[in-house]
Design an enzyme around this catalytic site. Structure first.
Site, short mmCIF file in Angstrom:
data_model
loop_
_atom_site.label_atom_id
_atom_site.label_comp_id
_atom_site.label_asym_id
_atom_site.label_seq_id
_atom_site.Cartn_x
_atom_site.Cartn_y
_atom_site.Cartn_z
N TYR A 175 -6.12 6.69 4.47
CA TYR A 175 -6.28 5.67 3.42
C TYR A 175 -5.50 4.41 3.76
O TYR A 175 -6.04 3.29 3.74
CB TYR A 175 -5.83 6.19 2.05
CG TYR A 175 -5.69 5.05 1.08
CD1 TYR A 175 -6.81 4.46 0.51
CD2 TYR A 175 -4.44 4.47 0.84
CE1 TYR A 175 -6.69 3.35 -0.32
CE2 TYR A 175 -4.31 3.37 0.03
CZ TYR A 175 -5.44 2.81 -0.55
OH TYR A 175 -5.33 1.69 -1.34
N ASP A 212 -9.60 5.60 -2.40
CA ASP A 212 -8.53 6.29 -3.11
C ASP A 212 -9.14 7.01 -4.31
O ASP A 212 -10.37 7.06 -4.47
CB ASP A 212 -7.42 5.33 -3.52
CG ASP A 212 -7.85 4.32 -4.59
OD1 ASP A 212 -9.05 4.28 -4.95
OD2 ASP A 212 -6.99 3.57 -5.09
N GLU A 251 0.83 -1.21 0.00
CA GLU A 251 0.00 0.00 0.00
C GLU A 251 0.86 1.26 0.00
O GLU A 251 0.55 2.23 -0.69
CB GLU A 251 -0.95 0.00 1.20
CG GLU A 251 -2.06 -1.03 1.11
CD GLU A 251 -3.02 -0.76 -0.05
OE1 GLU A 251 -3.07 0.38 -0.54
OE2 GLU A 251 -3.70 -1.71 -0.46
#
Length: 290
Positions: free
Chosen positions: A118, A136, A35
């Site tokens: 996020y 996102d 990520e």
């Protein structure tokens, strides 16, 4: 509205890209690393970097044992090298506060150095199967089009985006996490910003944007950011010299990477301020990785 989620999950089950951090046995650490690496960086560039990183540092403890400069060196040309420092700081914090494990509670993830809303929600959902809206740019665009009928969701994530996405998620946590991954994949591969592949979209029959005739955003299209010749470009050239050297690098060697002295000094000063480089001990005008 969970019919959108169920349809998206069915599509995802049949069409999702085969990525190593999506494997059933992928560790929470490997998912967190993916990520962070995927921020502002395409999958094709992340894959080899992720594999090299996980081969060297398969756990947070393994990374924490090395100095942060080694993380920067391994980051190579992936871009935005402060992300490497962020991962090293996260690994150090996990060893100190969580027994070397990636925490599974959202507030603990948010408390890790450099981890934002996020990334924390993505790890909680994809590593631990929890029910959180993972939003996102791709997800915001997909939800904005499919539900609100708007061609674009705006420049930044807002609380309203989180609410809109959460309203689509199934109640069962694991299923909700799967839906979040499906929304992201559709936004990345099908519901793209400039050339959406509407005939291939699993929710095209109910898409609110399609029903309005698919008007594109008003005003100029956002252009990709310039890179060549920018301070970021010069920073990258200096970082390449530092990464490739096992010994301190002289100011004279750094002066060779770019002809504009003022810009070169500004780029070097920025690297020192950001902790991506430091003065070499006992060697004036020499620099090393931290």
């Amino acid at each position: 509205m969970t019919i959108i989620a169920e349809t998206a999950i069915d599509w995802f089950d049949a069409n999702a890209r085969d990525l190593p951090w999506r494997e059933p046995d992928a560790s929470p650490w490997s998912i967190l690393v993916s990520e962070v690496m995927l921020q502002q960086t395409p999958v094709v560039r992340v894959l080899p970097a992720w594999r090299n990183w996980m081969a060297r540092w398969p756990t947070p403890a393994a990374l924490a044992e090395d100095p942060p400069g080694e993380a920067i060196r391994m980051w190579d040309r992936l871009g935005y090298p402060r992300r490497a420092l962020r991962l090293h700081a996260c690994a150090t914090a996990m060893v100190a506060e969580h027994g070397g494990e990636v925490p599974d509670e959202l507030d603990q993830l948010l408390a890790l150095p450099g981890i934002g809303v996020y990334t924390a929600r993505a790890v909680a959902a994809f590593a631990y199967g929890q029910r959180h809206p993972v939003v996102d740019t791709n997800v915001r665009r997909f939800v904005s089009r499919a539900v609100a009928g708007d061609p674009d969701a705006g420049p930044a994530t807002t609380p309203a985006d989180l609410v809109a996405c959460e309203a689509l998620l199934p109640v069962e946590p694991g299923r909700a996490a799967r839906a979040s991954a499906a929304f992201m994949e559709i936004g990345a591969l099908i519901c793209t910003a400039r050339s959406p592949r509407c005939p291939d979209c699993p929710v095209v029959s109910t898409c609110a944007w399609k029903a309005t005739g698919k008007p594109m955003p008003e005003g100029p299209t956002r252009r990709p950011q310039k890179y060549a010749g920018t301070d970021r470009h010069v920073r990258g050239l200096i970082m390449a010299v530092l990464r490739q050297s096992e010994t301190p690098v002289s100011r004279h060697r750094i002066d060779l990477v770019w002809p504009d002295e003022a810009q070169r000094k500004r780029a070097l000063a920025g690297l020192l301020t950001d902790g991506l480089a430091k003065d070499a001990p006992d060697l004036p005008e020499h620099y090393v990785l931290p």
